[in-house]
Design a protein around this motif. Sequence first.
Motif, PDB file in Angstrom:
ATOM      1  N   THR A 235      79.802  45.034  34.911  1.00  0.00           N
ATOM      2  CA  THR A 235      78.376  44.701  35.019  1.00  0.00           C
ATOM      3  C   THR A 235      77.506  45.902  34.704  1.00  0.00           C
ATOM      4  OG1 THR A 235      78.391  45.174  37.400  1.00  0.00           O
ATOM      5  CG2 THR A 235      78.786  42.889  36.721  1.00  0.00           C
ATOM      6  N   ASP A 236      78.045  46.844  33.969  1.00  0.00           N
ATOM      7  CA  ASP A 236      77.322  48.076  33.669  1.00  0.00           C
ATOM      8  C   ASP A 236      77.731  48.522  32.268  1.00  0.00           C
ATOM      9  OD1 ASP A 236      75.738  50.249  33.939  1.00  0.00           O
ATOM     10  OD2 ASP A 236      76.920  51.249  35.467  1.00  0.00           O
ATOM     11  N   CYS A 237      77.105  47.907  31.239  1.00  0.00           N
ATOM     12  CA  CYS A 237      77.569  48.073  29.859  1.00  0.00           C
ATOM     13  C   CYS A 237      76.420  48.430  28.922  1.00  0.00           C
ATOM     14  CB  CYS A 237      78.225  46.783  29.350  1.00  0.00           C
ATOM     15  SG  CYS A 237      79.681  46.263  30.292  1.00  0.00           S
ATOM     16  N   VAL A 238      76.803  48.900  27.750  1.00  0.00           N
ATOM     17  CA  VAL A 238      75.869  49.165  26.650  1.00  0.00           C
ATOM     18  C   VAL A 238      76.429  48.525  25.390  1.00  0.00           C
ATOM     19  CG1 VAL A 238      74.804  50.912  25.184  1.00  0.00           C
ATOM     20  CG2 VAL A 238      75.027  51.325  27.630  1.00  0.00           C
ATOM     21  N   VAL A 239      75.610  47.753  24.693  1.00  0.00           N
ATOM     22  CA  VAL A 239      75.962  47.142  23.414  1.00  0.00           C
ATOM     23  C   VAL A 239      75.106  47.784  22.330  1.00  0.00           C
ATOM     24  CG1 VAL A 239      75.863  45.018  22.048  1.00  0.00           C
ATOM     25  CG2 VAL A 239      76.691  44.950  24.409  1.00  0.00           C
ATOM     26  N   VAL A 240      75.710  48.093  21.184  1.00  0.00           N
ATOM     27  CA  VAL A 240      74.949  48.634  20.064  1.00  0.00           C
ATOM     28  C   VAL A 240      75.294  47.861  18.802  1.00  0.00           C
ATOM     29  CG1 VAL A 240      74.893  50.944  21.088  1.00  0.00           C
ATOM     30  CG2 VAL A 240      76.676  50.372  19.419  1.00  0.00           C
ATOM     31  N   GLY A 241      74.409  47.953  17.814  1.00  0.00           N
ATOM     32  CA  GLY A 241      74.624  47.278  16.541  1.00  0.00           C
ATOM     33  C   GLY A 241      73.429  47.446  15.643  1.00  0.00           C
ATOM     34  N   ALA A 242      73.089  46.372  14.939  1.00  0.00           N
ATOM     35  CA  ALA A 242      71.954  46.368  14.018  1.00  0.00           C
ATOM     36  C   ALA A 242      71.128  45.117  14.251  1.00  0.00           C
ATOM     37  CB  ALA A 242      72.429  46.427  12.571  1.00  0.00           C
ATOM     38  N   VAL A 243      69.841  45.201  13.940  1.00  0.00           N
ATOM     39  CA  VAL A 243      68.945  44.067  14.115  1.00  0.00           C
ATOM     40  C   VAL A 243      67.964  44.032  12.948  1.00  0.00           C
ATOM     41  CG1 VAL A 243      67.332  45.390  15.558  1.00  0.00           C
ATOM     42  CG2 VAL A 243      67.349  42.892  15.695  1.00  0.00           C
ATOM     43  N   GLY A 244      67.636  42.822  12.510  1.00  0.00           N
ATOM     44  CA  GLY A 244      66.668  42.642  11.443  1.00  0.00           C
ATOM     45  C   GLY A 244      65.944  41.330  11.629  1.00  0.00           C
ATOM     46  N   THR A 252      67.088  46.722   8.217  1.00  0.00           N
ATOM     47  CA  THR A 252      67.768  46.621   9.503  1.00  0.00           C
ATOM     48  C   THR A 252      67.473  47.871  10.316  1.00  0.00           C
ATOM     49  OG1 THR A 252      69.806  47.637   8.677  1.00  0.00           O
ATOM     50  CG2 THR A 252      69.645  45.230   8.574  1.00  0.00           C
ATOM     51  N   TYR A 253      67.530  47.731  11.619  1.00  0.00           N
ATOM     52  CA  TYR A 253      67.257  48.842  12.527  1.00  0.00           C
ATOM     53  C   TYR A 253      68.355  48.904  13.585  1.00  0.00           C
ATOM     54  CZ  TYR A 253      62.748  48.356  10.258  1.00  0.00           C
ATOM     55  OH  TYR A 253      61.762  48.257   9.305  1.00  0.00           O
ATOM     56  N   GLY A 254      68.421  50.023  14.260  1.00  0.00           N
ATOM     57  CA  GLY A 254      69.400  50.165  15.318  1.00  0.00           C
ATOM     58  C   GLY A 254      69.099  49.237  16.482  1.00  0.00           C
ATOM     59  N   TYR A 255      70.158  48.737  17.100  1.00  0.00           N
ATOM     60  CA  TYR A 255      70.010  47.804  18.215  1.00  0.00           C
ATOM     61  C   TYR A 255      70.803  48.328  19.401  1.00  0.00           C
ATOM     62  CZ  TYR A 255      70.922  43.622  21.078  1.00  0.00           C
ATOM     63  OH  TYR A 255      71.052  42.745  22.113  1.00  0.00           O
ATOM     64  N   THR A 256      70.185  48.344  20.574  1.00  0.00           N
ATOM     65  CA  THR A 256      70.895  48.643  21.815  1.00  0.00           C
ATOM     66  C   THR A 256      70.491  47.612  22.866  1.00  0.00           C
ATOM     67  OG1 THR A 256      69.210  50.101  22.807  1.00  0.00           O
ATOM     68  CG2 THR A 256      70.802  51.123  21.307  1.00  0.00           C
ATOM     69  N   ALA A 257      71.422  47.278  23.734  1.00  0.00           N
ATOM     70  CA  ALA A 257      71.141  46.409  24.873  1.00  0.00           C
ATOM     71  C   ALA A 257      71.870  46.991  26.076  1.00  0.00           C
ATOM     72  CB  ALA A 257      71.599  44.978  24.611  1.00  0.00           C
TER      73      ALA A 257
END
Length: 534
Positions: A235-244, A252-257
């Motif tokens: 329950t303590d995570c980081v997701v990264v990727g790309a977003v457009g 496209t830009y960097g994505y973090t959640a």
Amino acid sequence: MRRARRGWRWPAAASVGAVSLAVLCAPAGAVPGTTRTRPMPTVPSSGPPTVLTYVSIACGNVGSCTTIGSYLDGASVPHPAVDTQRGGGWASPTTIALPAGAGTQTTSVGFRSIACPTQGSCLAVGSYVASGTGAPVRPMLAGEVAGVWGPATSAVPLPGGATMAALDAIWCTRAGACVVVGASWRGTASAHHAFVDALVGGVWQPSVLLPDPTSTKLHGSVVVTPKAIACTTTTDCVVVGAVGGTASPSATYGYTAVDDHGTWTPTVITPYASTRVSLNAVACPTATSCLAVGSAGPTLTANGRIAPFSVRYKAGSWTHEMLLPWKFFAPGTYGGALAGVSCPQARRCLAVGRLDRANPKTAPGVSGSVPVVFTQTDGVWTDPALAATPRSHGSVSAGGVLTAIACTSPRFCEAVGTTTPRAPSVEGVYPFSTVAQPFSRGTRPGAVSRVAVTVGHHRFDVTWYGPTVFGGSPIATFLVVARSPHETTISCVTVTNTCRLYRVVPHHHYVVDVTPINAARRLGPVRRVHALGT
């Protein structure tokens, strides 16, 4: 784990543009090094040409790792492939059966990520194309028990209303406690969204659709492409990727959640003047420290080159967004990208990827992409180490890339990648592995060649070819010195293969020396020629 984003800060020095003589007085730098680079076994039945690529690796301890990817058979149909390392040696790769009902379409098939809570007990995730109308993309999961892989399945929950989905990354803290991240589609809509599934006590929990980020940079429907996940607990995570956005598909830009005990907060990373940004990997050595790596650059229409890029999280904020050092004379790099990162210590991380060559003629015998390893210590990146690409079936490499890395101790990290032979008779893509070390003093580069001096009025124009041996680190600069008895020594430091020396005294004999210096601050042999001033 709360992570809020700060504004963009462009690095003070993103390349080796300005160079001073002070670099010559610096001690040998602490740069990453690579040892024991070696080819990996291929699939005998793959057929010509061989195409075998590994994209993720997990290591239980030194010399014991598992890597996952895919190979193409003789009909160019992809199949999942997995290989294991015991005692430092790689076995022959094996395949994993696709889920029942898999179609024959060749796109969107394969595993993308692997996690091994214990040695011989791993989980791998990816996607496949199901047969039937519309050839829908389905999530794919396969597990290993006591060293034996079972067939792949699609038995993971999907967000409500999702008709297609793919799993992109997995993280596990122990057997039966994992988190996967993927992308889901509703109907045939082009927009897709990130979601996570948690495995708790061996039971999959209901899928959670991550909220879409908001940004003035995004136009149209949001398209989120998650690529990696790192956690400290489920329950303590980081997701990264790309977003457009669907209205501007080329940007496209960097994505973090960020997950704070069930509450996800998305962020768009928009570095200055960059509209092609992707975060490809992330590592979180502590609950308050993460590092994401990838690439950034301008749009394709601007003929811009992407370069290695990183974003560091510390004490609740994303900061130090920067382009890593990447411009070097030899191997003549003009850009690149990072594909994997691992942190053997809280203050030290290693990242792997590639640098792209601009002009192979500057270093005869070297071409294509160059596999590289960067090290970050206390927020500061080193210049890269070059990973040697092994010979494949007797042919030298025409280029390569490192795709993933896993560290089991501060002194041991195993990385996997691919190389392409130069000889047409053995064309294809072959896997290799290398042991990456956090620190190395490097070795001396080779000498330059074909030094020539064109004499002008009170000046020398000196040209040369770059060395073909780099000493494990790119050639950063060249020192050119001209000496004559009883006259002032003249010199220059340059990042090109040409240098103009002024204040040459007419009718005096000069000795002209050219010395290469790599990013590890090691000096190569001097190449000397003689010239007469006019």
